[in-house]
Scaffold this motif. Structure first.
Motif: not given
Ligand SMILES: O=C(O)/C(S)=C/c1c[nH]c2cc(Br)ccc12
Ligand SMILES: [Ca+2]
Length: 173
Positions: A54, A57-62, A68, A147, A165, A168, A172
C-alpha cells in the motif's frame, strides 16, 4: 546487465500481470531472509506485506510494479545495512535506544514523542525491534514523508487536507 537480471527476477515473482501483490512480496522477502542467517526473524507477516504494498503503490494500481519494487528493494537493501550495523550483539533485534540512531542514520529527523510511538508500535515485549518490524517501520516512515512532500506543493512545510483526503492517505498505508 545487473538491471536485466533484476527485471528477470521481478518477472518470475510478478507473474504474467507484471505486478507484485502482498503474497508475492511476502514470498520473495522471506526467501531472501533465509540467506541472511544474521537477520533472525519469524519472517514478514502477510499484513506487513499488505502495508508495504500500500505504501509503495504510488500509481494506485493496488500492487507494485517494476519501478515501485525497485524503489522498495533499494530501500530495504540500504536499511538492512543500518540494521546490521546497530545489531551489535547479533541478536537479530535492535533495542529502542539503537533504533533512534538507526532512524537518524537513515536520514529521518523525528522528535522524542515519535521515537516513543515507534517503540510502542514496532517493538516486541522486550522493547526490541525485529528485522521485519524494522523494515515495515522504515517503509512507512519513508512513505509518509514522501506523501507529505507530494501534498506540500509550495514546500512551506504545511499541507491542507479535508477529512476524506486525510483518510485516503492514512487508510491506504
Ligand atoms: O547483505 C547484503 O549484502 C544484501 S544485498 C542484503 C539484502 C538485500 N536485499 C535484502 C532484502 C532482505 Br528482506 C534482507 C536482506 C537483503
Ligand atoms: Ca502500483
Amino acid at each position: 546487465e545487473e538491471d536485466r537480471q533484476f527485471q528477470n527476477i521481478f518477472q518470475q515473482i510478478a507473474g504474467d500481470d507484471m505486478e507484485i501483490n502482498a503474497d508475492e512480496l511476502r514470498n520473495v522477502l522471506n526467501n531472501v531472509l533465509k540467506k541472511h542467517k544474521d537477520l533472525k526473524t519469524e519472517g514478514f507477516a502477510l499484513e506487513s506485506c499488505r502495508s508495504m504494498v500500500a505504501v509503495m503503490d504510488t500509481d494506485g494500481s493496488g500492487k507494485i510494479n517494476l519501478d515501485e519494487f525497485r524503489h522498495l528493494w533499494d530501500k530495504i537493501k540500504s536499511w538492512q545495512k543500518i540494521f546490521k550495523h546497530y545489531d551489535t550483539d547479533h541478536s537479530g533485534t535492535i533495542n529502542s535506544y539503537e533504533m533512534r540512531n538507526a532512524v537518524e542514520d537513515a536520514g529521518f529527523q523525528l522528535n522524542n514523542q515519535l521515537y516513543d510511538i515507534i517503540t510502542m508500535r514496532y517493538a516486541d515485549r522486550h522493547m526490541n525491534i525485529q528485522f521485519d518490524s524494522f523494515i515495515c517501520c522504515f517503509v512507512r516512515l519513508e512513505g509518509m514523508f514522501r506523501a507529505f512532500h507530494a501534498f506540500d506543493k509550495d514546500g512551506d512545510g504545511i499541507i491542507k487536507l479535508n477529512v476524506l483526503e486525510w483518510l485516503q492517505l492514512t487508510m491506504y498505508a
